[in-house]
Design a protein around this motif. Structure first.
Motif, PDB file in Angstrom:
ATOM      1  N   PRO A  46       0.831  -1.200   0.000  1.00 26.05           N
ATOM      2  CA  PRO A  46       0.000   0.000   0.000  1.00 26.05           C
ATOM      3  C   PRO A  46       0.861   1.243   0.000  1.00 26.05           C
ATOM      4  CG  PRO A  46       0.096  -0.970   2.192  1.00 26.05           C
ATOM      5  CD  PRO A  46       0.793  -1.922   1.284  1.00 26.05           C
ATOM      6  N   ALA A  47       0.336   2.262  -0.611  1.00 20.47           N
ATOM      7  CA  ALA A  47       1.061   3.535  -0.660  1.00 20.47           C
ATOM      8  C   ALA A  47       0.982   4.232   0.692  1.00 20.47           C
ATOM      9  CB  ALA A  47       0.454   4.430  -1.738  1.00 20.47           C
ATOM     10  N   PRO A  55      -0.081   4.922  10.136  1.00 24.57           N
ATOM     11  CA  PRO A  55       1.270   4.398   9.903  1.00 24.57           C
ATOM     12  C   PRO A  55       1.271   3.357   8.793  1.00 24.57           C
ATOM     13  CG  PRO A  55       0.754   4.443  12.252  1.00 24.57           C
ATOM     14  CD  PRO A  55      -0.520   4.742  11.532  1.00 24.57           C
ATOM     15  N   ALA A  56       2.334   3.319   8.039  1.00 27.44           N
ATOM     16  CA  ALA A  56       2.440   2.379   6.926  1.00 27.44           C
ATOM     17  C   ALA A  56       2.300   0.925   7.373  1.00 27.44           C
ATOM     18  CB  ALA A  56       3.761   2.601   6.192  1.00 27.44           C
ATOM     19  N   PRO A  57       2.881   0.503   8.518  1.00 29.32           N
ATOM     20  CA  PRO A  57       2.672  -0.894   8.936  1.00 29.32           C
ATOM     21  C   PRO A  57       1.204  -1.241   9.154  1.00 29.32           C
ATOM     22  CG  PRO A  57       4.533   0.043  10.114  1.00 29.32           C
ATOM     23  CD  PRO A  57       3.876   1.173   9.384  1.00 29.32           C
ATOM     24  N   VAL A  58       0.401  -0.285   9.625  1.00 30.40           N
ATOM     25  CA  VAL A  58      -1.027  -0.555   9.811  1.00 30.40           C
ATOM     26  C   VAL A  58      -1.694  -0.754   8.450  1.00 30.40           C
ATOM     27  CG1 VAL A  58      -3.200   0.358  10.714  1.00 30.40           C
ATOM     28  CG2 VAL A  58      -1.070   0.707  11.982  1.00 30.40           C
ATOM     29  N   LEU A  59      -1.308   0.037   7.456  1.00 33.30           N
ATOM     30  CA  LEU A  59      -1.851  -0.149   6.105  1.00 33.30           C
ATOM     31  C   LEU A  59      -1.478  -1.516   5.554  1.00 33.30           C
ATOM     32  CD1 LEU A  59      -1.118   3.364   4.555  1.00 33.30           C
ATOM     33  CD2 LEU A  59      -3.247   2.532   5.549  1.00 33.30           C
ATOM     34  N   ARG A  60      -0.266  -1.961   5.834  1.00 33.31           N
ATOM     35  CA  ARG A  60       0.135  -3.273   5.343  1.00 33.31           C
ATOM     36  C   ARG A  60      -0.604  -4.393   6.089  1.00 33.31           C
ATOM     37  NH1 ARG A  60       4.799  -0.254   4.225  1.00 33.31           N
ATOM     38  NH2 ARG A  60       5.659  -0.353   6.332  1.00 33.31           N
ATOM     39  N   LEU A 134      12.967 -11.602  18.091  1.00 33.44           N
ATOM     40  CA  LEU A 134      13.202 -11.723  16.658  1.00 33.44           C
ATOM     41  C   LEU A 134      11.978 -11.278  15.858  1.00 33.44           C
ATOM     42  CD1 LEU A 134      15.014 -15.185  16.509  1.00 33.44           C
ATOM     43  CD2 LEU A 134      16.044 -12.916  16.364  1.00 33.44           C
ATOM     44  N   LEU A 135      10.806 -11.398  16.461  1.00 35.70           N
ATOM     45  CA  LEU A 135       9.582 -11.008  15.768  1.00 35.70           C
ATOM     46  C   LEU A 135       9.345  -9.506  15.833  1.00 35.70           C
ATOM     47  CD1 LEU A 135       7.191 -13.837  17.037  1.00 35.70           C
ATOM     48  CD2 LEU A 135       8.241 -13.661  14.776  1.00 35.70           C
ATOM     49  N   PHE A 136       9.555  -8.927  16.988  1.00 37.99           N
ATOM     50  CA  PHE A 136       9.221  -7.520  17.199  1.00 37.99           C
ATOM     51  C   PHE A 136      10.453  -6.729  17.609  1.00 37.99           C
ATOM     52  CE2 PHE A 136       5.125  -9.612  17.808  1.00 37.99           C
ATOM     53  CZ  PHE A 136       4.276  -8.776  17.086  1.00 37.99           C
ATOM     54  N   GLU A 137      10.399  -5.442  17.319  1.00 37.89           N
ATOM     55  CA  GLU A 137      11.393  -4.478  17.760  1.00 37.89           C
ATOM     56  C   GLU A 137      10.720  -3.483  18.698  1.00 37.89           C
ATOM     57  OE1 GLU A 137      12.903  -2.656  14.270  1.00 37.89           O
ATOM     58  OE2 GLU A 137      13.820  -4.503  13.484  1.00 37.89           O
ATOM     59  N   PRO A 138      11.455  -2.908  19.650  1.00 39.97           N
ATOM     60  CA  PRO A 138      10.829  -1.937  20.561  1.00 39.97           C
ATOM     61  C   PRO A 138      10.152  -0.782  19.829  1.00 39.97           C
ATOM     62  CG  PRO A 138      12.987  -2.570  21.376  1.00 39.97           C
ATOM     63  CD  PRO A 138      12.850  -3.188  20.022  1.00 39.97           C
ATOM     64  N   ALA A 139      10.701  -0.379  18.661  1.00 43.79           N
ATOM     65  CA  ALA A 139      10.103   0.731  17.915  1.00 43.79           C
ATOM     66  C   ALA A 139       8.738   0.373  17.336  1.00 43.79           C
ATOM     67  CB  ALA A 139      11.045   1.168  16.794  1.00 43.79           C
ATOM     68  N   ASP A 140       8.396  -0.916  17.305  1.00 43.98           N
ATOM     69  CA  ASP A 140       7.091  -1.316  16.773  1.00 43.98           C
ATOM     70  C   ASP A 140       5.943  -0.805  17.632  1.00 43.98           C
ATOM     71  OD1 ASP A 140       8.337  -2.623  14.712  1.00 43.98           O
ATOM     72  OD2 ASP A 140       8.271  -4.584  15.669  1.00 43.98           O
ATOM     73  N   ALA A 141       6.238  -0.422  18.857  1.00 46.19           N
ATOM     74  CA  ALA A 141       5.170   0.066  19.733  1.00 46.19           C
ATOM     75  C   ALA A 141       4.457   1.268  19.123  1.00 46.19           C
ATOM     76  CB  ALA A 141       5.744   0.434  21.103  1.00 46.19           C
ATOM     77  N   ALA A 142       5.172   2.074  18.311  1.00 49.22           N
ATOM     78  CA  ALA A 142       4.571   3.281  17.732  1.00 49.22           C
ATOM     79  C   ALA A 142       3.409   2.931  16.817  1.00 49.22           C
ATOM     80  CB  ALA A 142       5.626   4.085  16.978  1.00 49.22           C
ATOM     81  N   TRP A 143       3.556   1.873  15.981  1.00 45.52           N
ATOM     82  CA  TRP A 143       2.461   1.536  15.070  1.00 45.52           C
ATOM     83  C   TRP A 143       1.480   0.541  15.675  1.00 45.52           C
ATOM     84  CZ3 TRP A 143       2.132  -3.556  13.674  1.00 45.52           C
ATOM     85  CH2 TRP A 143       3.308  -4.323  13.680  1.00 45.52           C
ATOM     86  N   VAL A 144       1.940  -0.276  16.610  1.00 45.79           N
ATOM     87  CA  VAL A 144       1.001  -1.186  17.282  1.00 45.79           C
ATOM     88  C   VAL A 144      -0.071  -0.389  18.022  1.00 45.79           C
ATOM     89  CG1 VAL A 144       0.769  -2.875  19.143  1.00 45.79           C
ATOM     90  CG2 VAL A 144       2.626  -3.101  17.483  1.00 45.79           C
ATOM     91  N   ALA A 145       0.333   0.720  18.645  1.00 46.94           N
ATOM     92  CA  ALA A 145      -0.624   1.544  19.381  1.00 46.94           C
ATOM     93  C   ALA A 145      -1.634   2.215  18.455  1.00 46.94           C
ATOM     94  CB  ALA A 145       0.119   2.600  20.207  1.00 46.94           C
ATOM     95  N   ARG A 146      -1.326   2.300  17.141  1.00 42.22           N
ATOM     96  CA  ARG A 146      -2.203   3.001  16.192  1.00 42.22           C
ATOM     97  C   ARG A 146      -3.084   2.056  15.387  1.00 42.22           C
ATOM     98  NH1 ARG A 146       0.098   7.805  14.490  1.00 42.22           N
ATOM     99  NH2 ARG A 146      -1.821   8.064  13.240  1.00 42.22           N
ATOM    100  N   ILE A 147      -3.087   0.770  15.706  1.00 43.68           N
ATOM    101  CA  ILE A 147      -3.953  -0.160  14.973  1.00 43.68           C
ATOM    102  C   ILE A 147      -5.402   0.153  15.338  1.00 43.68           C
ATOM    103  CG2 ILE A 147      -4.546  -2.572  14.584  1.00 43.68           C
ATOM    104  CD1 ILE A 147      -1.707  -3.334  15.341  1.00 43.68           C
TER     105      ILE A 147
END
Length: 668
Positions: A46-47, A55-60, A134-147
């Motif tokens: 997705p664009a 966030p782009a991860p939420v679009l994906r 290995l699955l998640f990075e601490p920075a993933d919290a930014a987009w996880v919170a926006r789902i």
């Protein structure tokens, strides 16, 4: 340029194989999360939104859900692969163990964090706690919170049904047992308040967790709410009991290990409540996201060695700062009588440093190796400093590291505000303390130099008159002129010496804390073997003396040895570090004047050395004070102090009464 097939969503979904070995299934999950996080350039996806609202991860994730909803074959394979996590991986470990130390040990946790930073992880594991980083990075919290809720619900439909509730209940049981075990360990049990343990909250935890499980399986909502409420009350009582450990440590000394164990206990009780929220929630996806965010926060924290020391070292540094503050109060003069007393104490210290100066030259004349020259120089300094302490005199450069925590304590009284008629009255009180502190430093340095310089010079002249040669010869005098000049590296060495002065105050606070924590004063007073050897009365006197002087002895001995040994050890690795102590340097310059004669006063080299000594005094005091002040501010949790207000108030006092920074005003 074609995209890497491994980053193509269709290729990823085609590669999902529930029958593959566990390590390959884990690798597939890792690649899927990598695709969600950031696909390779040129890969379909997705664009990015123009406004950046989503966030782009939420679009994906939405794209993933759309593809799975349209293609039943892909959805069934992904669901089967996720279901395999339950049977092939210990999922309970993620909720019960992740974020906590495997053993309640500060040292083992430090080693674990180092290993996590330096050594790579492997997906070939049977623990979800090991697979999670290995699955998640601490920075993933930014987009996880926006789902958004619809996307969250679509993702939830992919996971196996109610079996995750059993996993969470198992984790609650494991955590309850861990909390109980930690609380029953002597390090915490003996330091908790008896009243807080009167209702035995830790003893009841395991049974309460089991009753909660029974109520969940029975489907009895009334019993479930009742047992959940009771378990929450127990957890609150456990945290309240753990909080009483801090009060014990404030009084009897602290320990990084105990602070760490207490924090681990409280963090586990909080994790139990988070798991209960998921178990009790009618729609657990929202609470599950909060739990995932907490796991990501724990992951980021456990990667940081610095955060470990910053968090658990605060109480130790506060204990050190407070003990230094108690000592530092004795070095602050507030009236003329105390000011004159400080001058006398500093003059006495200067007289001893005069003897120390000749001891330094004598040791250098022996021609020992660098280490032994540094060692015996350190012993010379340490004995001199301890003698000064025993005679109740002072060395000015020791004061800043002790007085800084006392000054930092005054900042706790300040409150935000503005200058003007309603300005904080505590500002003026703080400026008073700054004024007292500066003129106390002036008195200390002036007293030291006022006696050290003339005594060394008189000793040189006396030796010339009696023996025809000075105690310190002309070659040593020439070396002093070369070493102490402001045109050389003396300024850097003086700043380095300020660091050593600060370090000695930390060592003093740490030693005193350890002395109190291990109750060595009580052991000296009452240990049967010691009492039998010393006698009851002498043992009591020794206990009181060491309790009162342990900090001073540790500070003086450590400072002396560092002044002698650190330059020698630095030279061993090729660092040309030296020390520049204002009083010792003054004694050396006096010795050079005595060796080279009074005509030296007409030489620019002499006055460049005088300027170098002045800079040395400022840097010795300034660096030591600044470092101690910073530690004291952090240890006491002082935040939000308006530095501009303080600076304006100090400048106003300087304009109004500049002499007050050098000499106390007349009483009344």
């Amino acid at each position: 340029m074609a995209a890497d097939p491994s980053w193509d969503l269709t290729a990823l979904l085609n590669a999902a194989d529930p029958a593959a070995p566990a390590v390959e299934r884990h690798l597939w999950l890792v690649r899927l999360l990598q695709w969600v996080r950031h696909p390779a350039p040129g890969a379909p996806g997705p664009a990015e939104p123009a406004d950046g609202a989503t966030p782009a991860p939420v679009l994906r994730l939405r794209q993933l859900c759309q593809v799975l909803e349209r293609h039943a074959e892909h959805r069934e394979r992904v669901q089967a692969l996720l279901a395999g996590l339950r049977s092939g991986v210990d999922t309970t470990s993620l909720f019960a163990d992740f974020g906590f130390a495997p053993r309640a040990s500060f040292v083992s946790e430090f080693a674990q964090r180092l290993r996590a930073r330096l050594l790579p992880g492997t997906p070939e594991t049977g623990s979800l706690a090991e697979l999670f980083p290995l699955l998640f990075e601490p920075a993933d919290a930014a987009w996880v919170a926006r789902i958004d809720p619809p996307t969250l619900a679509r993702l939830g439909a992919l996971w196996p049904g109610r079996q995750w509730r059993d996993t969470l209940l198992d984790a609650i049981a494991f955590l309850a047992s861990a909390v109980r075990a930690s609380a029953f360990a002597p390090a915490l049990r003996l330091r908790m308040d008896r009243e807080a343990l009167a209702q035995e909250p830790f003893m009841q935890l395991a049974a309460a967790a089991e009753r909660l499980r029974t109520a969940v399986h029975a489907g009895d909502d009334a019993a479930l709410q009742r047992e959940a409420l009771y378990l929450r009350a127990l957890l609150g009582a456990c945290r309240a009991a753990a909080d009483t450990v801090a009060a014990h440590l404030e009084r009897y000394g602290t320990s990084l290990q105990i602070v760490f164990e207490t924090d681990q206990l409280k963090a586990r009780t909080e994790r139990i409540e988070q798991l209960m929220d998921c178990v009790l929630a009618p729609q657990p996806l929202h609470e599950g996201r909060h739990l995932l965010l907490e796991l990501l926060r724990s992951q980021g924290e456990r990667r940081s060695v610095r955060a470990l020391f910053a968090r658990h070292g605060t109480q130790l540094s506060r204990q050190v700062a407070e003990r230094s503050a108690e000592t530092g109060e004795h070095y602050i003069t507030r009236n003329r009588a105390e000011y004159r007393q400080m001058l006398r104490m500093a003059a006495g210290g200067g007289s001893v440093i005069a003897l120390t100066t000749f001891g330094k030259f004598g040791i250098a004349a022996l021609g020992l190796s660098a280490f032994w020259t540094g060692w015996w120089s350190g012993v010379n300094y340490a004995l001199s400093f301890v003698l000064i302490m025993l005679l109740h005199w002072t060395v000015a450069t020791k004061q800043p590291a002790m007085t800084a925590p006392a000054l930092a304590a005054r900042l706790l009284a300040l409150r935000p505000g503005r200058d003007g008629p309603d300005a904080d009255p505590a500002i003026e009180g703080f400026v008073d303390e700054v004024t007292h502190l500066i003129r106390s430093q002036v008195a200390g340095i002036a007293g030291n130099l006022a006696l050290c310089f003339p005594l060394v010079l008189l000793a040189q002249w006396a030796a010339i008159g009696l023996a025809g040669a000075p105690l310190v010869g002309a070659p040593q005098g020439e070396y002093v002129l070369h070493a102490l000049t402001l045109l050389g590296p003396s300024v850097l060495f003086a700043a380095f010496t300020g660091v050593l002065l600060f370090a000695s105050s930390l060592i003093a606070g740490w030693v005193e804390n350890a002395f109190v924590f291990h109750r060595l004063d009580s052991a000296l007073a009452w240990n049967p073997a010691i009492v039998a050897r010393l006698g009851a009365a002498r043992a009591q006197r020794w206990a009181r003396w060491w309790r009162a002087h342990i900090s001073g002895v540790a500070a003086n001995v450590s400072l002396g040895l560092m002044l002698g040994l650190v330059p020698a050890l630095a030279g061993f690795v090729g660092l040309g570090l030296e020390v520049r102590h204002v009083t010792l340097s003054t004694g050396q310059l006096a010795a050079a004047l005595g060796a080279l004669g009074l005509p030296l006063l007409a030489e620019p080299a002499f006055w460049w050395c005088v300027a170098g000594i002045a800079a040395t005094g400022v840097l010795n005091v300034g660096v030591s004070f600044w470092l101690a002040f910073r530690v004291a501010l952090r240890a006491r949790g002082v935040r939000g102090v308006d530095r501009q207000r303080i600076r304006r108030a100090i400048l106003a006092r300087l304009r109004r009464a500049p002499g007050s920074f050098l000499w106390p005003p007349r009483e009344g």
